[in-house]
Design a protein around this motif. Structure first.
Motif, PDB file in Angstrom:
ATOM      1  N   UNK A  64       0.807  -1.235   0.000  1.00 45.70           N
ATOM      2  CA  UNK A  64       0.000   0.000   0.000  1.00 45.70           C
ATOM      3  C   UNK A  64       0.834   1.277   0.000  1.00 45.70           C
ATOM      4  N   UNK A  65       2.036   1.212  -0.567  1.00 48.51           N
ATOM      5  CA  UNK A  65       2.881   2.389  -0.629  1.00 48.51           C
ATOM      6  C   UNK A  65       3.633   2.704   0.654  1.00 48.51           C
ATOM      7  N   UNK A  66       3.360   1.964   1.721  1.00 48.18           N
ATOM      8  CA  UNK A  66       4.013   2.206   3.004  1.00 48.18           C
ATOM      9  C   UNK A  66       5.373   1.534   3.098  1.00 48.18           C
ATOM     10  N   UNK A  67       5.534   0.445   2.410  1.00 47.48           N
ATOM     11  CA  UNK A  67       6.781  -0.324   2.417  1.00 47.48           C
ATOM     12  C   UNK A  67       6.637  -1.408   1.356  1.00 47.48           C
ATOM     13  N   UNK A 146      11.742   0.045   3.791  1.00 42.39           N
ATOM     14  CA  UNK A 146      10.954   1.021   4.511  1.00 42.39           C
ATOM     15  C   UNK A 146      10.976   2.368   3.817  1.00 42.39           C
ATOM     16  N   UNK A 147      10.090   3.258   4.217  1.00 44.97           N
ATOM     17  CA  UNK A 147       9.887   4.493   3.466  1.00 44.97           C
ATOM     18  C   UNK A 147       9.895   5.783   4.293  1.00 44.97           C
ATOM     19  N   UNK A 153       8.663   6.339  11.143  1.00 44.78           N
ATOM     20  CA  UNK A 153       8.526   4.883  11.138  1.00 44.78           C
ATOM     21  C   UNK A 153       7.110   4.386  10.886  1.00 44.78           C
ATOM     22  N   UNK A 154       6.230   5.246  10.414  1.00 41.73           N
ATOM     23  CA  UNK A 154       4.867   4.785  10.163  1.00 41.73           C
ATOM     24  C   UNK A 154       4.831   3.716   9.077  1.00 41.73           C
ATOM     25  N   UNK A 155       5.733   3.823   8.109  1.00 48.61           N
ATOM     26  CA  UNK A 155       5.764   2.844   7.024  1.00 48.61           C
ATOM     27  C   UNK A 155       6.081   1.442   7.505  1.00 48.61           C
ATOM     28  N   UNK A 416      19.256   5.340  15.715  1.00 45.26           N
ATOM     29  CA  UNK A 416      18.193   4.338  15.761  1.00 45.26           C
ATOM     30  C   UNK A 416      17.995   3.730  14.392  1.00 45.26           C
ATOM     31  N   UNK A 417      17.988   2.415  14.308  1.00 44.19           N
ATOM     32  CA  UNK A 417      17.805   1.731  13.029  1.00 44.19           C
ATOM     33  C   UNK A 417      16.572   0.846  13.081  1.00 44.19           C
ATOM     34  N   UNK A 418      16.198   0.344  11.907  1.00 43.34           N
ATOM     35  CA  UNK A 418      15.060  -0.564  11.818  1.00 43.34           C
ATOM     36  C   UNK A 418      15.289  -1.875  12.569  1.00 43.34           C
ATOM     37  N   UNK A 419      16.495  -2.110  13.047  1.00 46.48           N
ATOM     38  CA  UNK A 419      16.730  -3.331  13.816  1.00 46.48           C
ATOM     39  C   UNK A 419      15.777  -3.425  15.004  1.00 46.48           C
ATOM     40  N   UNK A 420      15.406  -2.285  15.557  1.00 47.41           N
ATOM     41  CA  UNK A 420      14.530  -2.312  16.735  1.00 47.41           C
ATOM     42  C   UNK A 420      13.071  -2.553  16.369  1.00 47.41           C
ATOM     43  N   UNK A 421      12.773  -2.713  15.085  1.00 45.61           N
ATOM     44  CA  UNK A 421      11.397  -2.975  14.658  1.00 45.61           C
ATOM     45  C   UNK A 421      10.990  -4.428  14.877  1.00 45.61           C
TER      46      UNK A 421
END
Length: 469
Positions: A64-67, A146-147, A153-155, A416-421
């Protein structure tokens, strides 16, 4: 593994070309449009990598364009590589075009070259090398694109509401050897409303500076209106201040009673404010020397000067916290917006892993409430910590040491990186020890040799995590 490295060497020109093409897309977050939650530029970057992934032979999905993601292999579990395609605004002072993707002296220049477009392309071609080598997987591998990593970080949050969560993974968005600890990240605003009645002396017409909370601002500007008795004091005070501090600033007359003050800093990542020079804080410190500024605006400026000033670690604001694993709290004043009615300052804090958002914000509220300042729009991204005996860390230590011949030490960062996602994830590269940190700075670039070496490290890491289990 020699076959995989050979495949990557054979794809070197394609890796360079794809990195250049992605850099040329200005993927700074903009106003949302239908099907483009973060604007046209970010959406164009997402569409580019998904189309490229399809051409490389991977299954792709646009969420949906988020990622989106590119997937290869078989298995019930997933190994994830979490990258992002958005970039911070380019700022000023570039030697080469920030969206040119030009090559000079063995480096690819452009916003996103190392944060995070180059590493995203390296990871994608690492996956291609596994595929070309005919290696079968026991876990699926997903490169997750990610976007809006730079702004909220909403994406990635939306993506994981819709898609499976990987068993483990890494984010190539920091430095080597292995980042197993990341400070918590708070972004918030301080706001104060001003008395609309005019005051004798100096009036602040406006102050504007900065682009993002997580970027050290390299420019800030203020407009002042002075009565006849205050004009000389501004000029004299300005000359004395600049001579004493050495800050790069300009004072320009504007009309009959006005002045424009320009403050020039040096941009840096908000997690490393000591590497830059904060143009906002420089200007605040000067304005605080003008004792003929009156009223609520002056009170707010004095609060900022006395409780933050040019500090990086929050000690005067009462949040000089630290722990033995992740070190000191880090503070960056990223954006300021004053007019005659109110003033707002946006602040980015990186806090040690043994503390919480409430630990930090309760201390700050004690100070701001006394000064009649509101604290609003608080967002918190909690810390990350993965222990050394975790299977993921052990695998990545093995890979790094085998490929580079260097000891794989564990380090902590303020970024901060996406690793924490997800659980069982760490930041892994792309910056090698001893190399300058250029993320969020002018003339951001990545060495081509490092880009190719990253692809080889990521290919081996994916092999260890998804195939050799």
């Amino acid at each position: 593994m020699e076959l995989i490295e050979t495949k990557i060497d054979e794809m070197k020109d394609d890796i360079i070309k794809s990195t250049q093409e992605l850099i040329r897309i200005k993927s700074v977050e903009e106003e949302a449009k239908p099907g483009m939650p973060f604007g046209e530029g970010v959406n164009k970057a997402l569409e580019y990598v998904l189309e490229l992934s399809g051409k490389l032979g991977f299954e792709t999905k646009n969420v949906d364009g988020y990622a989106g993601h590119a997937q290869y292999g078989e298995g019930n579990e997933i190994v994830g590589v979490l990258v992002h395609l958005d970039v911070v605004p380019e700022g000023k002072g570039w030697t080469y075009p920030p969206y040119g993707g030009e090559i000079h002296d063995g480096r690819i220049y452009g916003r996103g070259a190392i944060d995070n477009k180059g590493p995203a392309i390296a990871a994608l071609y690492a996956l291609k090398a596994l595929k070309e080598a005919g290696i079968e997987t026991k876990r699926r591998i997903r490169i997750i694109f990610g976007t809006d990593e730079e702004s909220g970080w909403e994406g990635i949050k939306y993506y994981f509401k819709k898609e499976e969560t990987p068993l483990c993974g890494f984010s190539p968005d920091a430095e080597y050897p292995i980042i197993n600890s990341e400070k918590g990240i708070i972004i918030f605003k301080m706001r104060k409303e001003f008395n609309a009645e005019s005051e004798k002396g100096i009036t602040i017409d406006y102050i504007k500076g900065g682009t993002r909370a997580n970027v050290v601002p390299d420019y800030c500007e203020a407009g002042l209106i002075a009565d006849d008795s205050s004009r000389d004091g501004i000029e004299t005070g300005f000359r004395a201040f600049v001579e004493k501090t050495g800050y790069k600033m300009e004072l320009m007359p504007e009309g009959q009673n006005g002045f424009i003050i320009k403050s020039y800093g040096i941009s840096a990542h908000g997690s490393l404010p000591e590497k830059g020079k904060n143009a906002i804080c420089q200007l605040i410190m000067f304005l605080n020397t003008l004792n003929t500024i009156k009223g609520d605006a002056s009170d707010f400026i004095s609060f900022l000067a006395e409780n933050i000033g040019m500090e990086f670690y929050g000690q005067s604001l009462g949040v000089g916290l630290r722990d033995e694993i992740s070190g000191k709290l880090i503070l960056n004043v990223g954006v300021i917006d004053f007019d005659k009615k109110q003033g707002t300052v946006e602040i980015n804090i990186r806090y040690p892993i043994k503390y919480t958002c409430d630990d930090v914000m309760n201390r700050i509220r004690e100070r701001t409430s006394e000064a009649g300042i509101e604290v609003i729009d608080i967002s918190d991204n909690p810390p990350l910590y993965v222990s050394e005996d975790n299977f993921l860390v052990q695998k990545l230590k093995k890979v790094y040491e085998e490929v580079t011949g260097r000891k794989a030490e564990l380090i902590s960062i303020g970024g901060g990186t996406y690793a924490r996602a997800i659980k069982n994830a760490v930041a892994f590269g792309p910056l090698f020890p001893g190399k300058p940190e250029l993320a969020h700075e002018k003339d951001e670039n990545i060495e081509i040799d490092d880009l190719i070496l990253n692809a080889k490290i990521y290919a081996k890491a994916l092999y260890e995590l998804a195939c050799n289990i």
